[in-house]
Design an enzyme around this catalytic site. Structure first.
Site, short mmCIF file in Angstrom:
data_model
loop_
_atom_site.label_atom_id
_atom_site.label_comp_id
_atom_site.label_asym_id
_atom_site.label_seq_id
_atom_site.Cartn_x
_atom_site.Cartn_y
_atom_site.Cartn_z
N ASP A 176 38.76 82.14 -148.55
CA ASP A 176 37.09 82.29 -147.83
C ASP A 176 36.75 83.43 -149.57
OD1 ASP A 176 35.25 82.31 -147.29
OD2 ASP A 176 34.91 83.23 -145.68
N HIS A 178 33.77 83.48 -149.43
CA HIS A 178 32.31 84.54 -149.09
C HIS A 178 31.32 84.20 -150.39
CE1 HIS A 178 35.10 87.32 -146.83
NE2 HIS A 178 33.62 86.04 -145.58
N GLU A 203 36.67 77.66 -148.27
CA GLU A 203 35.69 77.79 -148.13
C GLU A 203 34.68 78.62 -148.79
OE1 GLU A 203 33.79 81.01 -143.95
OE2 GLU A 203 35.81 79.84 -144.43
N GLU A 229 28.19 77.84 -143.09
CA GLU A 229 27.66 79.08 -142.19
C GLU A 229 26.33 78.96 -142.57
OE1 GLU A 229 29.04 83.45 -143.83
OE2 GLU A 229 31.33 81.57 -143.90
N ASP A 252 27.52 77.32 -137.86
CA ASP A 252 27.84 78.61 -136.90
C ASP A 252 26.98 77.84 -135.57
OD1 ASP A 252 26.81 81.00 -135.26
OD2 ASP A 252 28.86 81.80 -137.44
N HIS A 278 32.07 77.90 -137.95
CA HIS A 278 32.15 79.46 -138.00
C HIS A 278 31.80 79.92 -136.81
CE1 HIS A 278 29.86 83.42 -140.54
NE2 HIS A 278 30.91 82.55 -140.87
#
Length: 367
Positions: A176, A178, A203, A229, A252, A278
């Protein structure tokens, strides 16, 4: 609870039943709470079992299409309405959503560390305690935004390579970044470095707003790409899927709610795309995810933060049961979880925001 506030929702009825839910702490956290309080005046006097109609009322009755804060507020309320509906019917919520496709829910845990050695040590600790069959980590070094790019790539290779060597081929590794890479070409170079370690997924390799950039990246890389997400409507996911931009969607449910999450999963299923929700929030959010995941034929894996240690264990009456890396389906009516209001009182609201990260020249780093 250490790194964020958790906005919980409790909806009461004149029949004596109540339901609980959880909204995303998308910030400012008190803004989400105030929206929930305002929506209370919209709902009093209505039948809480009309979950779809009430969700539509909140979404379409707002002046503009809901943004992230309003969507979070709606989601927390919707969770609680489903909890009430399940209790009124005497069945777990997943029975109201079409019944289960599986008997238990596979989850993955996070591993963290500034160095490869720290990552490996934490991985052994987590695997030994929880029995996960999948892990997730930040592939780049934590201070990558302050380092030359070639150094970042070499340290990324060392970090992921150390973890793969330590856990072998039996453990899936999600990665991830981010959404902190701006140029898609950097994401491409990163994915090329990661490909030999056969990641479970990468991700948010690039910022998710530009679906065309995501689609171009997917055509160039040989690793599964995941995102979702920061998206919270079926319309957003429809565009992403129509471009063939993603292999795994990650809605999410503290932003999408349950009904919209099911719509997103159906769209993904038609595109041969799997769902890995998520889930960085609290124990009520985990329970909601478990109910929905149980009903999805294209569910892959769920993000999970262990609930067996404080402060998380003090927030609810009984955390979900984890056995060998799988969460067990609750069989109580409704969501099968309740808030421990005495425990909640031990953790009052604290003003919080994401850490501000800056480059060496003083510019804010993408995060």
């Amino acid at each position: 609870v250490g790194h964020r506030n958790l906005p919980f929702v409790k909806v009461h009825t004149d029949e004596g039943l109540y339901g609980v839910g959880e909204a995303y702490s998308c910030g400012p956290d008190k803004a989400t709470v105030e929206v929930i309080r305002d929506f209370e005046t919209w709902l009093v006097g209505r039948d809480p079992r009309d979950v779809g109609a009430l969700r539509q009322l909140l979404a379409l009755g707002s002046r503009f299409p809901p943004g992230v804060i309003v969507s979070a507020a709606i989601s927390g309320i919707e969770h609680a309405l489903w909890d009430i509906a399940g209790k009124a019917a005497g069945v777990p919520v997943y029975r109201l959503l079409g019944g289960r496709c599986r008997d238990k829910i596979r989850v993955y845990g996070w591993v963290r560390g500034a160095t490869p050695a720290e990552l490996v040590a934490h991985a052994h600790q987590v695997l030994g305690k929880y029995g996960f069959s999948a892990l997730k980590m930040l592939p780049m070094p934590p201070d990558f935004h302050q380092k030359p790019w070639l150094t970042v790539l070499k340290e990324t290779e060392a970090r992921v390579g150390a973890l793969r060597d330590a856990v072998g081929d039996e453990i899936d590794i999600g990665l991830d970044p981010h959404a902190r890479l701006f140029e898609p070409v950097r994401a491409l170079e990163l994915c090329q470095v990661l490909a030999p370690f056969r990641p479970f997924f990468v991700e948010e390799a690039v910022l998710p707003e530009n679906f065309d950039a995501f689609a171009r990246l997917r055509r160039q890389v040989g690793v599964p790409l995941a995102t979702g997400e920061q998206l919270y409507t079926a319309y957003q996911f429809r565009q992403l899927l129509a471009l063939g931009a993603v292999d795994i969607v990650q809605p999410d449910m503290c932003l999408t709610g349950i009904i919209e999450a099911k719509r997103i999963a159906t769209l993904a299923n038609a595109a041969y795309v799997s769902v890995a929700p998520h889930n960085p929030c609290g124990p009520v959010a985990t329970t909601v995810n478990v109910h929905v995941a149980a009903t999805l034929s294209n569910f892959l894996v769920l993000e999970y933060l262990p609930d067996d240690d404080e402060p998380r264990s003090a927030l609810v009456d009984e955390p979900m049961k984890l056995v060998d890396g799988y969460l067990q389906l609750p069989e109580k009516p409704g969501l099968g979880i309740d808030l421990n209001e005495e425990g909640l009182g031990q953790y009052p609201f604290k003003r919080w925001h994401r850490p501000f990260l800056f480059k060496n020249d003083g510019a804010i780093a993408y995060q």
